[in-house]
Write a protein that holds these residues in place. Structure first.
Motif, short mmCIF file in Angstrom:
data_model
loop_
_atom_site.label_atom_id
_atom_site.label_comp_id
_atom_site.label_asym_id
_atom_site.label_seq_id
_atom_site.Cartn_x
_atom_site.Cartn_y
_atom_site.Cartn_z
N VAL A 195 0.84 -1.20 0.00
CA VAL A 195 0.00 0.00 0.00
C VAL A 195 0.88 1.25 0.00
N ARG A 196 1.94 1.24 0.79
CA ARG A 196 2.84 2.39 0.82
C ARG A 196 3.47 2.63 -0.55
N GLU A 197 3.83 1.55 -1.25
CA GLU A 197 4.40 1.68 -2.59
C GLU A 197 3.38 2.28 -3.56
N ARG A 198 2.15 1.79 -3.50
CA ARG A 198 1.11 2.36 -4.37
C ARG A 198 0.89 3.84 -4.07
N PHE A 199 0.90 4.18 -2.78
CA PHE A 199 0.72 5.58 -2.41
C PHE A 199 1.90 6.43 -2.89
N ALA A 200 3.10 5.93 -2.72
CA ALA A 200 4.31 6.67 -3.13
C ALA A 200 4.35 6.91 -4.62
N THR A 201 3.82 5.96 -5.40
CA THR A 201 3.82 6.11 -6.86
C THR A 201 2.52 6.70 -7.37
N ARG A 202 1.67 7.11 -6.44
CA ARG A 202 0.39 7.77 -6.75
C ARG A 202 -0.56 6.89 -7.57
N THR A 203 -0.47 5.56 -7.37
CA THR A 203 -1.44 4.68 -8.03
C THR A 203 -2.64 4.45 -7.11
N THR A 204 -2.61 5.04 -5.93
CA THR A 204 -3.76 5.06 -5.03
C THR A 204 -3.79 6.42 -4.35
N ASP A 205 -4.97 6.81 -3.92
CA ASP A 205 -5.05 8.08 -3.19
C ASP A 205 -4.84 7.82 -1.69
N GLY A 206 -5.00 8.81 -0.90
CA GLY A 206 -4.75 8.68 0.52
C GLY A 206 -5.79 7.90 1.30
N THR A 207 -6.92 7.59 0.68
CA THR A 207 -7.97 6.89 1.42
C THR A 207 -7.58 5.47 1.79
N GLU A 208 -6.85 4.80 0.92
CA GLU A 208 -6.45 3.43 1.20
C GLU A 208 -5.48 3.37 2.39
N ILE A 209 -4.49 4.24 2.37
CA ILE A 209 -3.51 4.22 3.45
C ILE A 209 -4.13 4.71 4.76
N ALA A 210 -5.07 5.63 4.68
CA ALA A 210 -5.76 6.11 5.88
C ALA A 210 -6.61 4.99 6.49
N GLU A 211 -7.30 4.24 5.64
CA GLU A 211 -8.11 3.13 6.12
C GLU A 211 -7.22 2.03 6.72
N LEU A 212 -6.09 1.80 6.11
CA LEU A 212 -5.14 0.81 6.63
C LEU A 212 -4.62 1.24 8.00
N TYR A 213 -4.31 2.52 8.15
CA TYR A 213 -3.84 3.04 9.44
C TYR A 213 -4.93 2.86 10.51
N ALA A 214 -6.17 3.17 10.17
CA ALA A 214 -7.26 3.01 11.13
C ALA A 214 -7.40 1.55 11.56
#
Length: 58
Positions: free
Chosen positions: A29-48
């Motif tokens: 997920v961090r890799e997808r976020f870093a390469t902007r293939t996902t928005d912040g909602t996925e990583i925020a949901e993962l953190y929660a």
């Protein structure tokens, strides 16, 4: 219910006590976020999920 499949998988891994799989999912997920293939909602949901679902055996 989680919006992202990765979070559903992460929760299942935490409930199973599979720390290695949890780390793998977080890295993906961090890799997808870093390469902007996902928005912040996925990583925020993962953190929660990380904050609310205990790792089995802990």
């Amino acid at each position: 219910m989680a919006k992202h499949q990765s979070v559903t998988d992460y929760i299942a891994a935490r409930q199973a006590g599979d720390a290695e799989r949890c780390h793998q999912i977080v890295a993906e997920v961090r890799e997808r976020f870093a390469t902007r293939t996902t928005d912040g909602t996925e990583i925020a949901e993962l953190y929660a999920a990380n904050q609310t679902v205990p790792l089995a055996g802990s």
